[in-house]
Write a protein that holds these residues in place. Structure first.
Motif, mmCIF file in Angstrom:
data_model
loop_
_atom_site.group_PDB
_atom_site.id
_atom_site.type_symbol
_atom_site.label_atom_id
_atom_site.label_comp_id
_atom_site.label_asym_id
_atom_site.label_seq_id
_atom_site.Cartn_x
_atom_site.Cartn_y
_atom_site.Cartn_z
ATOM 1 N N GLY A 59 -6.440 2.356 0.713
ATOM 2 C CA GLY A 59 -7.072 1.142 0.217
ATOM 3 C C GLY A 59 -7.953 1.320 -1.002
ATOM 4 O O GLY A 59 -8.668 0.400 -1.391
ATOM 5 N N LYS A 60 -7.907 2.485 -1.626
ATOM 6 C CA LYS A 60 -8.696 2.705 -2.838
ATOM 7 C C LYS A 60 -8.032 2.061 -4.050
ATOM 8 O O LYS A 60 -8.674 1.844 -5.065
ATOM 9 C CB LYS A 60 -8.893 4.200 -3.081
ATOM 10 N N ARG A 61 -6.761 1.792 -3.923
ATOM 11 C CA ARG A 61 -6.007 1.083 -4.958
ATOM 12 C C ARG A 61 -5.275 -0.050 -4.264
ATOM 13 O O ARG A 61 -4.652 0.150 -3.229
ATOM 14 C CB ARG A 61 -5.018 2.032 -5.637
ATOM 15 N N LYS A 62 -5.335 -1.232 -4.836
ATOM 16 C CA LYS A 62 -4.707 -2.400 -4.225
ATOM 17 C C LYS A 62 -3.216 -2.447 -4.550
ATOM 18 O O LYS A 62 -2.803 -2.172 -5.677
ATOM 19 C CB LYS A 62 -5.371 -3.683 -4.722
ATOM 20 N N LEU A 63 -2.455 -2.830 -3.562
ATOM 21 C CA LEU A 63 -1.016 -2.964 -3.740
ATOM 22 C C LEU A 63 -0.694 -4.005 -4.804
ATOM 23 O O LEU A 63 0.268 -3.857 -5.552
ATOM 24 C CB LEU A 63 -0.363 -3.335 -2.403
ATOM 25 N N SER A 64 -1.516 -5.019 -4.921
ATOM 26 C CA SER A 64 -1.285 -6.076 -5.900
ATOM 27 C C SER A 64 -1.516 -5.611 -7.338
ATOM 28 O O SER A 64 -1.128 -6.312 -8.268
ATOM 29 C CB SER A 64 -2.174 -7.281 -5.600
ATOM 30 N N ASN A 65 -2.109 -4.429 -7.514
ATOM 31 C CA ASN A 65 -2.392 -3.934 -8.861
ATOM 32 C C ASN A 65 -1.447 -2.838 -9.341
ATOM 33 O O ASN A 65 -1.660 -2.286 -10.411
ATOM 34 C CB ASN A 65 -3.836 -3.408 -8.943
ATOM 35 N N GLN A 124 4.857 -1.925 1.516
ATOM 36 C CA GLN A 124 3.826 -1.849 2.554
ATOM 37 C C GLN A 124 4.346 -1.109 3.784
ATOM 38 O O GLN A 124 3.637 -0.290 4.365
ATOM 39 C CB GLN A 124 3.347 -3.252 2.952
ATOM 40 N N LEU A 157 -3.231 4.268 -2.440
ATOM 41 C CA LEU A 157 -2.643 3.044 -1.896
ATOM 42 C C LEU A 157 -2.759 3.023 -0.380
ATOM 43 O O LEU A 157 -3.093 1.992 0.217
ATOM 44 C CB LEU A 157 -1.167 2.927 -2.310
ATOM 45 N N ARG A 168 7.534 -6.267 -1.836
ATOM 46 C CA ARG A 168 6.158 -6.016 -1.384
ATOM 47 C C ARG A 168 6.138 -5.559 0.077
ATOM 48 O O ARG A 168 5.397 -4.654 0.450
ATOM 49 C CB ARG A 168 5.309 -7.267 -1.561
#
Length: 62
Positions: A37-43, A8, A34, A4
């Motif tokens: 911030g339109k797509r979350k890293l957790s997803n 990042q 990514l 992760r």
């Protein structure tokens, strides 16, 4: 470094989205989403995370 954290760090780096997309096979739009911030890293899928982590490992050594 955890996967992760690598992902990042890559997203925060100066590497262009196009260069990352070209080498990893991940769509440019996914990388841009990514980064903005339109797509979350957790997803993201494990497959995408692994590709980004490998790209980070390859280019961090240079």
């Amino acid at each position: 470094m955890k996967l992760r954290d690598k992902v990042q760090a890559l997203l925060d780096s100066d590497a262009t989205s196009y260069a990352i997309a070209k080498e990893t096979g991940i769509s440019n739009s996914t990388i841009v989403e990514l980064r903005h911030g339109k797509r979350k890293l957790s997803n993201i899928t494990l497959k995408i995370a692994e590709r980004l982590g490998e790209y980070y490992d390859t280019h961090q050594a240079k």
